[in-house]
Design an enzyme around this catalytic site. Structure first.
Site, PDB file in Angstrom:
ATOM      1  N   HIS A  64      -7.422  -3.403  -4.292  1.00  0.00           N
ATOM      2  CA  HIS A  64      -6.353  -2.874  -3.458  1.00  0.00           C
ATOM      3  C   HIS A  64      -6.283  -3.680  -2.148  1.00  0.00           C
ATOM      4  O   HIS A  64      -7.293  -4.125  -1.632  1.00  0.00           O
ATOM      5  CB  HIS A  64      -6.616  -1.404  -3.139  1.00  0.00           C
TER       6      HIS A  64
ATOM      7  N   CYS B 194       0.858  -1.194   0.000  1.00  0.00           N
ATOM      8  CA  CYS B 194       0.000   0.000   0.000  1.00  0.00           C
ATOM      9  C   CYS B 194       0.896   1.247   0.000  1.00  0.00           C
ATOM     10  O   CYS B 194       1.655   1.460  -0.947  1.00  0.00           O
ATOM     11  CB  CYS B 194      -0.926  -0.077   1.214  1.00  0.00           C
TER      12      CYS B 194
ATOM     13  N   ASP C  16      -8.318  -2.541  -8.625  1.00  0.00           N
ATOM     14  CA  ASP C  16      -7.887  -1.515  -7.665  1.00  0.00           C
ATOM     15  C   ASP C  16      -8.267  -0.137  -8.186  1.00  0.00           C
ATOM     16  O   ASP C  16      -7.597   0.417  -9.067  1.00  0.00           O
ATOM     17  CB  ASP C  16      -6.376  -1.615  -7.445  1.00  0.00           C
TER      18      ASP C  16
END
Length: 295
Positions: free
Chosen positions: A263, A174, A231
């Site tokens: 994601h 991330c 995502d």
């Protein structure tokens, strides 16, 4: 600092212990306790837990220019000789339980895995209940230049405490996925990097003046990028732009996109978890490290 056999961090000199006492107390009370960040509660029932059997794990205090950088480290207990090092760069939520668990997983595969708490000067990410507040009030205040220096200090600490600086890699998730690309550019001595769903292009600010797509053509460290086709936070055109730029880089990097993943597909404690993509990505990461001489 050095690690003793009972998982405790010990100063190399008593004078160092005295000098760093206050800083160590502050960081130990501030962060790296077990548990998940408040912003991700409730945690999914199926969250993976990796035990510490056969490992040495501990929190450590790494001296940096403005204090003591907290970090979580895990390594094989019966290691002989210097260990290959993996710097583990936190999610946006900091070094909470998921990141610590990933360190233990890497240690089970023979690595000295260490995750520094890269927000420690700006505040405690565990204190925020809303992701929006966490990003706007804390994460946005963290300069990339500070992060690069802290990762340098973390690698230096690992190298002085049983790690092999000639066999070092970086992985991140991330927020940390973006950092992987930047640190691979910053430190060309790394053997390899693996970036999990990190942004490739975003607004350039005073704290984030350079984006991964800006450094792609000059990367000397091979980086494997792992991304989700679903995502919404990372547009597909930025992935393709990164792919095209990487073709002109000195090192051969790759990007793998999992069409059905979103994601955070490796975050097994959240609804975003995609087991097939996460399992395949983890295997590819370990293979990438081995192929490029980290192990």
């Amino acid at each position: 600092m050095t690690i003793d056999k009972d998982n405790q961090t010990l100063p190399t000199e008593r004078t160092q212990a005295s000098a760093h006492n206050d800083g160590r107390r502050a960081f130990l009370s501030f962060t790296l306790a077990s548990g998940f960040a408040m912003a991700v509660q409730p945690v999914m029932a199926g969250a993976i837990t990796t035990d510490g059997t056969g490992l040495l794990t501990s929190t450590v205090a790494i001296p940096v220019s403005s204090g003591m950088l907290p970090a979580y480290q895990a390594r094989p207990a019966e290691a002989k000789g210097l260990l290959p090092v993996v710097l583990v760069v936190q999610e946006v939520f900091g070094v909470h339980e998921h990141i610590q668990d990933l360190c233990r997983r890497l240690a089970k595969s023979g690595y000295l895995a260490i995750a520094p708490e890269l927000y420690f000067r700006q505040g405690d990410p565990r204190a925020y209940k809303a992701i929006g507040d966490l990003v706007s009030k804390l994460v946005s205040r963290v300069p990339d230049q500070q992060v690069m220096a802290d990762l340098d200090a973390t690698l230096a600490w690992a190298s002085a405490n049983g790690g092999d600086s000639e066999r070092a890699a970086v992985t991140g998730f991330c927020w940390g996925g973006r950092i992987v690309w930047l640190y691979a550019d910053h430190n060309p001595r790394l053997k390899a990097g693996v970036a999990w769903y990190g942004k490739l292009a975003a607004e350039r600010t005073e704290n984030t003046p350079i984006q991964p797509v800006d450094v792609a053509t000059r990367l000397k460290v091979p980086v494997l990028g792992l991304y989700g086709g679903e995502d919404a936070s990372i547009p597909h055109d930025t992935i393709e732009a990164m792919r095209a730029a990487l073709l002109n880089a000195p090192a051969r990097s790759e990007i793998r996109v999992y069409p059905d993943a979103g994601h955070g597909f490796n975050a097994d404690y959240r609804p975003s978890y995609n087991a097939p993509a996460a399992t395949d990505g983890w295997a590819r990461m370990l293979e990438w490290f081995t192929h490029h001489g980290v192990r």
